[in-house]
Design an enzyme around this catalytic site. Structure first.
Site, PDB file in Angstrom:
ATOM      1  N   LYS A  14       0.809  -1.213   0.000  1.00 34.13           N
ATOM      2  CA  LYS A  14       0.000   0.000   0.000  1.00 34.13           C
ATOM      3  C   LYS A  14       0.847   1.271   0.000  1.00 34.13           C
ATOM      4  CE  LYS A  14      -1.149  -0.684   4.810  1.00 34.13           C
ATOM      5  NZ  LYS A  14      -0.132   0.198   5.402  1.00 34.13           N
ATOM      6  N   ARG A  89      -7.193   2.541  11.218  1.00 37.58           N
ATOM      7  CA  ARG A  89      -6.970   1.095  11.342  1.00 37.58           C
ATOM      8  C   ARG A  89      -7.873   0.466  12.375  1.00 37.58           C
ATOM      9  NH1 ARG A  89      -1.230   1.614   9.673  1.00 37.58           N
ATOM     10  NH2 ARG A  89      -0.220  -0.392   9.672  1.00 37.58           N
ATOM     11  N   ARG A 128      11.479  -8.198   2.591  1.00 42.22           N
ATOM     12  CA  ARG A 128      11.702  -6.766   2.824  1.00 42.22           C
ATOM     13  C   ARG A 128      12.605  -6.558   4.050  1.00 42.22           C
ATOM     14  NH1 ARG A 128       6.584  -2.839   3.761  1.00 42.22           N
ATOM     15  NH2 ARG A 128       6.725  -3.408   5.941  1.00 42.22           N
ATOM     16  N   ARG A 134      13.979  -3.101   8.518  1.00 43.28           N
ATOM     17  CA  ARG A 134      12.933  -2.460   9.334  1.00 43.28           C
ATOM     18  C   ARG A 134      12.746  -3.258  10.608  1.00 43.28           C
ATOM     19  NH1 ARG A 134       7.202  -0.404   6.793  1.00 43.28           N
ATOM     20  NH2 ARG A 134       6.317  -1.263   8.689  1.00 43.28           N
ATOM     21  N   ARG A 145       1.212  -8.404  13.457  1.00 41.21           N
ATOM     22  CA  ARG A 145       0.622  -7.289  12.706  1.00 41.21           C
ATOM     23  C   ARG A 145      -0.507  -7.782  11.799  1.00 41.21           C
ATOM     24  NH1 ARG A 145       5.654  -5.459   9.976  1.00 41.21           N
ATOM     25  NH2 ARG A 145       4.417  -3.917   8.877  1.00 41.21           N
TER      26      ARG A 145
END
Ligand code: AMP
Length: 192
Positions: A14, A89, A128, A134, A145
């Site tokens: 996104k 969210r 990723r 990250r 998550r």
């Protein structure tokens, strides 16, 4: 059609799509995750508070997040439209956003949901993690998550579906292909 929201599970792309769509449509992208990460990097009080939650894959409390979004939406560059990425969210955040927008006699025009299968998302996010390092991209945190997305954010999607402003797009495929699908979906929603 200028006030939009992109929503999707972690790893659905996104952020990448939000940047492309906003550039194409000339609206300001507002990513709560990016704002938090910039604050973490700058070691601001907001960043220090947010990091405690982000590293565990938890949501930053609404009291912090809502105020941050209110401040951002009061800036003058959003007058010609915006694309929210990663907010709201939770159902409580939907109510808060409704309130902010109604104060300016505004509402969301379209909500775009990117869809993808959980296992595909986990493998993308693990990839990723290797590239970007990250701190919230390790498998336990990724799964947490995703759980939060199913437990809390799907209820947000359902609310926008009830309002008739939800458009769903398959998030699996090459980045350019997904961008084309998204732009077509927005155009189709505009024509309604
Ligand atoms: P994202 O880049 O959108 O995946 O967001 C990264 C992290 O920032 C999330 O895992 C949360 O810890 C925090 N975050 C971003 N947006 C929100 C939000 N709307 N509400 C609460 N926490 C958020």
């Amino acid at each position: 059609m200028t006030r939009m929201l992109i929503i999707g599970p972690p790893g659905s792309g996104k952020g990448t799509q939000a940047e492309r769509i906003s550039a194409r449509l000339g609206v300001v992208p507002i990513s709560t995750g990016d704002i938090f990460r910039a604050n973490v990097k700058g070691e601001t009080p907001l960043g220090i508070e947010a990091k405690k939650y982000m590293d565990n894959g938890d949501f930053v409390p609404d009291s912090v997040t809502n105020k941050m979004v209110r401040d951002r939406l009061s800036e003058s560059d959003v007058e010609n439209g915006f694309l929210l990425d990663g907010y709201p969210r939770t159902v409580a955040q939907v109510e808060y956003l409704d309130q902010i927008l109604s104060e300016g006699d505004e509402k969301l025009d379209v909500v775009l949901q990117l869809t993808a299968d959980d296992e595909e998302l986990v493998s993308r996010l693990l990839g990723r993690a290797k590239e970007t390092g990250r701190s919230d991209d390790n498998e336990a945190v990724i799964r947490h998550r995703l759980d939060l997305y199913h437990e809390q954010t799907e209820a947000v999607v359902a609310q926008y579906a009830d309002r008739g402003i939800l458009t769903q797009v398959d998030g699996i495929g090459a980045i350019d292909e997904v961008t084309d699908r998204v732009l077509q979906a927005i155009e189709a929603a505009q024509a309604v």
